[in-house]
Design a protein around this motif. Structure first.
Motif, PDB file in Angstrom:
ATOM      1  N   LYS A  50      -7.865  12.070  -2.386  1.00  0.00           N
ATOM      2  CA  LYS A  50      -8.732  11.115  -3.162  1.00  0.00           C
ATOM      3  C   LYS A  50      -7.989  10.797  -4.431  1.00  0.00           C
ATOM      4  O   LYS A  50      -8.173   9.508  -4.659  1.00  0.00           O
ATOM      5  N   VAL A  71      -6.275   2.459  -3.364  1.00  0.00           N
ATOM      6  CA  VAL A  71      -6.742   2.142  -1.762  1.00  0.00           C
ATOM      7  C   VAL A  71      -7.622   3.433  -1.430  1.00  0.00           C
ATOM      8  O   VAL A  71      -8.036   4.316  -2.047  1.00  0.00           O
ATOM      9  N   GLY A  72      -8.156   3.379  -0.201  1.00  0.00           N
ATOM     10  CA  GLY A  72      -9.104   4.265   0.382  1.00  0.00           C
ATOM     11  C   GLY A  72      -8.401   5.387   0.853  1.00  0.00           C
ATOM     12  O   GLY A  72      -7.094   5.425   1.405  1.00  0.00           O
ATOM     13  N   VAL A  73      -8.903   6.527   1.044  1.00  0.00           N
ATOM     14  CA  VAL A  73      -8.333   7.683   1.619  1.00  0.00           C
ATOM     15  C   VAL A  73      -7.801   7.512   3.045  1.00  0.00           C
ATOM     16  O   VAL A  73      -6.875   8.017   3.531  1.00  0.00           O
ATOM     17  N   THR A  95      -6.574   4.817   4.187  1.00  0.00           N
ATOM     18  CA  THR A  95      -5.384   4.142   3.951  1.00  0.00           C
ATOM     19  C   THR A  95      -4.363   5.042   3.940  1.00  0.00           C
ATOM     20  O   THR A  95      -2.976   5.188   4.467  1.00  0.00           O
ATOM     21  N   ASN A 108       0.835  -1.271  -0.200  1.00  0.00           N
ATOM     22  CA  ASN A 108      -0.097  -0.136   0.099  1.00  0.00           C
ATOM     23  C   ASN A 108       0.937   1.223  -0.061  1.00  0.00           C
ATOM     24  O   ASN A 108       0.486   2.313  -0.823  1.00  0.00           O
ATOM     25  N   ALA A 151      -5.351   8.229  -3.747  1.00  0.00           N
ATOM     26  CA  ALA A 151      -5.767   7.203  -3.070  1.00  0.00           C
ATOM     27  C   ALA A 151      -6.358   6.444  -4.161  1.00  0.00           C
ATOM     28  O   ALA A 151      -6.247   5.353  -4.292  1.00  0.00           O
ATOM     29  N   ASP A 152      -7.196   7.068  -5.162  1.00  0.00           N
ATOM     30  CA  ASP A 152      -7.878   6.357  -6.335  1.00  0.00           C
ATOM     31  C   ASP A 152      -6.893   5.832  -7.150  1.00  0.00           C
ATOM     32  O   ASP A 152      -6.907   4.695  -7.596  1.00  0.00           O
TER      33      ASP A 152
END
Length: 204
Positions: A48, A56-58, A60, A26, A51-52
């Motif tokens: 975002k 992964v998610g924000v 993370t 990650n 992350a996108d």
């Protein structure tokens, strides 16, 4: 019940290793994504977007890099390390003068495509105070070893220091043309040709 037994030491250790490996993947994905986003959208790009791109998610992103400065520093250090780590393979595969020229090409790519990072690093934010020292600590000795070999072989003039050359390339990468990195590479190629030509004149 047997099915509810706690994992053995080996199983527990393996689980921890898997978690650490996932976390490292990650982090690597986030740093690669941040490098790409910073180059196109600047260091203030939305979290975002980074992350996108990393998949992964924000959450993370913020877990690994709570502050934007943490992410900027990590991207910068990773790129400096990659540039420094390229030198041994180039030295092993090429004659000293060629190895030096190829490494300077690699360094030029780093400088010319990291203008968003440079703006942040010169913003006065104390979070970045240690990074110029890190830059010289990693790249100064790396370039020094390449220069010494090229000088010893007679391919490069002897009166230039690693610091001089690092800053000379950085100055040549200042944005003065719409050609972008391609222009910087041409200017640095001229610089290297000048170093070689001067060495030939000194030997004659």
């Amino acid at each position: 019940m047997a099915g509810d037994a706690a994992p053995t030491g080996v199983e527990a250790t393996g689980s921890k290793r898997r978690v650490r490996a996932d976390a490292q993947r990650n982090i690597d994905s986030l740093l690669e994504a941040a490098k790409a986003v910073f180059a196109t959208s600047g260091v203030d790009a939305p979290a975002k977007e980074i992350a996108d791109l990393a998949g992964v998610g924000v959450g993370t992103l913020y877990r690994h890099f709570p502050q934007r400065s943490d992410l900027v520093k990590a991207v910068f250090q990773r790129e400096v390390d990659a540039c420094a780590d390229a030198a041994p393979a180039l030295s092993a595969a090429h004659e000293p003068g060629v190895a030096l020229a190829k490494w300077l090409h690699r360094y030029t790519e780093f400088v010319a495509t990291k203008r968003g990072l440079a703006t942040a690093l010169h913003s006065g934010d104390p979070a970045f105070d240690a990074l110029p020292g890190y830059f010289m600590q990693r790249l100064g000795p790396t370039l020094g070893s390449l220069l010494e070999a090229a000088i010893a072989s007679g391919e490069i003039r002897a009166d230039i220091s690693p610091k001089d050359l690092l800053y000379a390339v950085a100055n040549l990468c200042m944005p003065v043309s719409d050609d972008g990195p391609a222009y910087s590479q041409r200017m640095v190629a001229l610089l290297v040709d000048g170093l070689r030509h001067s060495a030939e004149r000194q030997q004659s």
